[in-house]
Design a protein around this motif. Structure first.
Motif, PDB file in Angstrom:
ATOM      1  N   UNK A   1     -40.357 -41.538 -79.042  1.00  0.00           N
ATOM      2  CA  UNK A   1     -39.540 -42.446 -78.255  1.00  0.00           C
ATOM      3  C   UNK A   1     -40.413 -43.195 -77.254  1.00  0.00           C
ATOM      4  N   UNK A   2     -40.110 -44.467 -77.060  1.00  0.00           N
ATOM      5  CA  UNK A   2     -40.829 -45.270 -76.082  1.00  0.00           C
ATOM      6  C   UNK A   2     -40.568 -44.719 -74.672  1.00  0.00           C
ATOM      7  N   UNK A   3     -41.613 -44.420 -73.873  1.00  0.00           N
ATOM      8  CA  UNK A   3     -41.384 -43.901 -72.520  1.00  0.00           C
ATOM      9  C   UNK A   3     -40.555 -44.843 -71.648  1.00  0.00           C
ATOM     10  N   UNK A   4     -40.581 -46.139 -71.949  1.00  0.00           N
ATOM     11  CA  UNK A   4     -39.795 -47.081 -71.150  1.00  0.00           C
ATOM     12  C   UNK A   4     -38.296 -46.805 -71.259  1.00  0.00           C
ATOM     13  N   UNK A   5     -37.874 -46.140 -72.331  1.00  0.00           N
ATOM     14  CA  UNK A   5     -36.455 -45.780 -72.440  1.00  0.00           C
ATOM     15  C   UNK A   5     -36.034 -44.809 -71.331  1.00  0.00           C
ATOM     16  N   UNK A   6     -36.962 -43.972 -70.866  1.00  0.00           N
ATOM     17  CA  UNK A   6     -36.629 -43.065 -69.769  1.00  0.00           C
ATOM     18  C   UNK A   6     -36.318 -43.859 -68.497  1.00  0.00           C
ATOM     19  N   UNK A   7     -37.095 -44.917 -68.260  1.00  0.00           N
ATOM     20  CA  UNK A   7     -36.836 -45.760 -67.088  1.00  0.00           C
ATOM     21  C   UNK A   7     -35.493 -46.467 -67.211  1.00  0.00           C
ATOM     22  N   UNK A   8     -35.200 -47.000 -68.391  1.00  0.00           N
ATOM     23  CA  UNK A   8     -33.917 -47.679 -68.610  1.00  0.00           C
ATOM     24  C   UNK A   8     -32.761 -46.714 -68.381  1.00  0.00           C
ATOM     25  N   UNK A  17     -30.910 -45.725 -56.645  1.00  0.00           N
ATOM     26  CA  UNK A  17     -31.798 -44.673 -56.150  1.00  0.00           C
ATOM     27  C   UNK A  17     -33.162 -45.275 -55.813  1.00  0.00           C
ATOM     28  N   UNK A  18     -33.738 -44.931 -54.652  1.00  0.00           N
ATOM     29  CA  UNK A  18     -35.057 -45.471 -54.307  1.00  0.00           C
ATOM     30  C   UNK A  18     -36.107 -45.022 -55.317  1.00  0.00           C
ATOM     31  N   UNK A  19     -36.909 -45.970 -55.762  1.00  0.00           N
ATOM     32  CA  UNK A  19     -37.874 -45.670 -56.814  1.00  0.00           C
ATOM     33  C   UNK A  19     -39.311 -45.798 -56.331  1.00  0.00           C
ATOM     34  N   UNK A  20     -39.702 -46.983 -55.905  1.00  0.00           N
ATOM     35  CA  UNK A  20     -41.090 -47.251 -55.542  1.00  0.00           C
ATOM     36  C   UNK A  20     -41.202 -47.393 -54.032  1.00  0.00           C
ATOM     37  N   UNK A  31     -33.041 -49.945 -60.415  1.00  0.00           N
ATOM     38  CA  UNK A  31     -32.610 -51.164 -61.093  1.00  0.00           C
ATOM     39  C   UNK A  31     -33.700 -52.232 -61.006  1.00  0.00           C
ATOM     40  N   UNK A  32     -34.300 -52.396 -59.821  1.00  0.00           N
ATOM     41  CA  UNK A  32     -35.351 -53.391 -59.646  1.00  0.00           C
ATOM     42  C   UNK A  32     -36.617 -53.000 -60.409  1.00  0.00           C
ATOM     43  N   UNK A  33     -36.918 -51.713 -60.426  1.00  0.00           N
ATOM     44  CA  UNK A  33     -38.084 -51.209 -61.163  1.00  0.00           C
ATOM     45  C   UNK A  33     -37.948 -51.542 -62.648  1.00  0.00           C
ATOM     46  N   UNK A  34     -36.803 -51.214 -63.230  1.00  0.00           N
ATOM     47  CA  UNK A  34     -36.592 -51.482 -64.656  1.00  0.00           C
ATOM     48  C   UNK A  34     -36.577 -52.982 -64.938  1.00  0.00           C
ATOM     49  N   UNK A  35     -35.978 -53.769 -64.035  1.00  0.00           N
ATOM     50  CA  UNK A  35     -35.931 -55.227 -64.224  1.00  0.00           C
ATOM     51  C   UNK A  35     -37.338 -55.820 -64.211  1.00  0.00           C
ATOM     52  N   UNK A  36     -38.179 -55.371 -63.292  1.00  0.00           N
ATOM     53  CA  UNK A  36     -39.546 -55.870 -63.228  1.00  0.00           C
ATOM     54  C   UNK A  36     -40.322 -55.511 -64.490  1.00  0.00           C
ATOM     55  N   UNK A  67     -45.090 -50.535 -62.323  1.00  0.00           N
ATOM     56  CA  UNK A  67     -44.367 -51.678 -62.901  1.00  0.00           C
ATOM     57  C   UNK A  67     -45.115 -52.222 -64.113  1.00  0.00           C
ATOM     58  N   UNK A  68     -46.434 -52.383 -63.977  1.00  0.00           N
ATOM     59  CA  UNK A  68     -47.224 -52.905 -65.092  1.00  0.00           C
ATOM     60  C   UNK A  68     -47.275 -51.913 -66.249  1.00  0.00           C
ATOM     61  N   UNK A  69     -47.408 -50.630 -65.937  1.00  0.00           N
ATOM     62  CA  UNK A  69     -47.470 -49.600 -66.972  1.00  0.00           C
ATOM     63  C   UNK A  69     -46.211 -49.631 -67.837  1.00  0.00           C
ATOM     64  N   UNK A  70     -45.044 -49.632 -67.199  1.00  0.00           N
ATOM     65  CA  UNK A  70     -43.804 -49.647 -67.970  1.00  0.00           C
ATOM     66  C   UNK A  70     -43.567 -51.004 -68.616  1.00  0.00           C
ATOM     67  N   UNK A  71     -44.100 -52.063 -68.025  1.00  0.00           N
ATOM     68  CA  UNK A  71     -44.030 -53.362 -68.686  1.00  0.00           C
ATOM     69  C   UNK A  71     -44.794 -53.381 -69.993  1.00  0.00           C
ATOM     70  N   UNK A  72     -45.944 -52.733 -70.008  1.00  0.00           N
ATOM     71  CA  UNK A  72     -46.732 -52.627 -71.240  1.00  0.00           C
ATOM     72  C   UNK A  72     -45.918 -51.928 -72.322  1.00  0.00           C
ATOM     73  N   UNK A  73     -45.233 -50.865 -71.942  1.00  0.00           N
ATOM     74  CA  UNK A  73     -44.450 -50.134 -72.941  1.00  0.00           C
ATOM     75  C   UNK A  73     -43.194 -50.907 -73.344  1.00  0.00           C
TER      76      UNK A  73
END
Length: 520
Positions: A1-8, A17-20, A31-36, A67-73
């Protein structure tokens, strides 16, 4: 499974929930983390970064790293994080070796990297400039690209202390096995907990982001962007429920400052230590000063963070009749991993016998990037040959002895430097110690010791030799003693024994002398 699915998934159930965070200052919720990340993924696709291609990260610890790491995925690409402390030319070699199409950098790394790469290299995106801001705001991908368990997700470059680093291909299934094993064998994570990134996010600390994303915890970069013991001790009580990964050298410095300031690590819930040997005397002192906050893991890039674990309970236990032996170990196999000890012929050895540690399981790499010969040497019949020497006891606790290349063979007998180092660190005048072999015309090799004094202390070679003779066999004692203000280490805090051997060969090692006035 793509790790980005965990963020979604987390953004769907806990969007606010505060993320970064930087220090105590929120920089975005889930929400902002996943959107970015979805916007960055779309922007990568628009730049021609297709699924399976590589995109790199070369920056100090920053919230933009995640943000960049999950963007790559999101784009389905393979992330290749590079330690920001490497020389730009070393980073440029890695970029060329893995064929990265693009690299995310920061003001501290971007300019020098451009010079090292020259014309025709991958695009460099500085995360502090407008180009990255535009990527974050790009029309987002509707969902992360599909990934199977066998698809490469993270390209981990080894520290390369003996030559060019090798690129370990960590597939998506390995990341899942590591993450689930953390919950089973290392620690629990709760919503509202905080992951504090004091060690490089390009390596072990960054690999521990997944557990905290899944649980909707906070991701905190300290103001320094790295490890500062006083900063951590001050910040942790304000954050509360802090988890952090630290190399043993970091734990030692943290404990030294806590003891000096009369603190017990308030606010720190879990310190996971690994990435090198933690000596028995050091972890005993850590628990005495800071309490039951420590968990040990043993892993390699080839089986990331996922070989063994020594639980909080075992680290803190002082009631079991064999607690010292357990504490001197690196714990038992994690749930996703099998361990065996192999002899020179590859045959398994019984409990108590010393040999090479081999592991297999879903977290083990499939191979090195574009290095079939190195892959063939490392993998044998599905087992990863770690290059570490150790022994399993009847209860399954694994004790490390040394790297196979560090074992000293003197007069036909094996001497494991770590065993001797453990004894030397029991002396109050010794802050650090490392033992290596040097050529000997009769015995083949002899063991010598490098000693770093504790503050205000002056180790006496005669006392150190007497201590060794009282604890270990006579043939294991060091035959020469050398003084250093501190041991040479690489970017990950590992002692560079290759440098110690070089100092000996070049005649640069300074003998450890007896304190003045002790001749009588």
């Amino acid at each position: 499974m793509n790790p980005a699915n965990w963020l979604v998934r987390t953004a769907q159930i806990a969007p606010e929930a505060p993320a970064l965070m930087i220090d105590e200052t929120p920089r975005g919720d889930y929400a902002a983390f996943a959107r970015a990340a979805a916007g960055i993924g779309a922007a990568l696709r628009a730049r021609g970064v297709a699924p399976g291609e590589r995109a790199a990260l070369f920056m100090p610890n920053r919230v933009e790293f995640l943000e960049a790491l999950y963007g790559i995925w999101f784009a389905g690409a393979v992330a290749a994080p590079i330690n920001a402390r490497l020389h730009p030319r070393e980073a440029a070699w890695i970029l060329e070796h893995c064929g990265a199409r693009l690299v995310f950098a920061a003001p501290q790394t971007a300019a020098a990297l451009r010079e090292a790469i020259g014309p025709g290299g991958p695009e460099i995106v500085d995360v502090a400039e407008d180009a990255f801001a535009a990527m974050r705001k790009a029309p987002p991908l509707p969902a992360p690209a599909p990934m199977t368990a066998e698809d490469p997700a993270w390209l981990f470059y080894t520290s390369g202390t003996t030559g060019r680093p090798k690129g370990v291909v960590i597939h998506a299934g390995a990341l899942m096995a590591m993450t689930l094993s953390y919950f089973a064998d290392v620690d629990e994570v709760r919503p509202g907990d905080a992951a504090l990134y004091a060690a490089p996010m390009s390596h072990g600390a960054g690999l521990y982001n997944f557990m905290h994303v899944i649980r909707g915890a906070r991701h905190v970069v300290p103001p320094s962007g790295g490890f500062d013991a006083d900063e951590i001790l001050d910040l942790a009580p304000r954050l509360g429920d802090v988890h952090m990964f630290a190399a043993p050298t970091m734990v030692r410095r943290l404990v030294d400052r806590a003891r000096a300031r009369g603190l017990r690590g308030e606010g720190l819930r879990t310190v996971v230590y690994g990435g090198g040997p933690m000596y028995l005397a050091d972890i005993e002192e850590a628990v005495a000063v800071m309490g039951p906050r420590f968990v040990q893991i043993y892993g390699q890039g080839e089986c990331p963070m996922c070989i063994t674990a020594l639980s909080r309970r075992h680290v803190a236990d002082r009631a079991h009749p064999r607690w010292r032996a357990r504490l001197a170990s690196v714990g038992r196999a994690q749930s996703a991993t099998e361990i065996r000890i192999a002899g020179p012929d590859g045959a398994p050895l019984p409990p108590g016998r010393v040999g090479e540690i081999e592991v297999r399981g879903p977290a083990v790499m499939r191979g090195y990037w574009n290095a079939p010969e190195a892959t063939a040497r490392a993998l044998r019949d599905g087992w990863l040959r770690t290059g570490d020497v150790g022994a399993l006891d009847e209860e399954g606790f694994l004790t490390l002895h040394d790297r196979s290349k560090d074992v000293v063979i003197s007069g036909g007998s094996n001497i494991y430097p770590r065993e001797v180092e453990e004894v030397l660190l029991q002396h109050p005048a010794v802050h650090e110690a490392a033992c290596v072999g040097r050529p000997h015309p009769e015995w083949g090799e002899e063991l010598v010791a490098f000693v770093c004094p504790a503050p205000g202390a002056a180790p006496d070679p005669a006392e150190l030799e007497a201590l060794c003779l009282s604890r270990i066999a006579r043939y294991k004692r060091p035959r020469a003693w050398f003084a250093l203000p501190e041991l040479p280490k690489n970017n990950y805090g590992k002692v560079l024994k290759t440098e110690l051997r070089r100092m000996l060969a070049e005649g640069r090692a300074r003998p450890l002398e007896a304190p003045q006035g002790d001749e009588a």
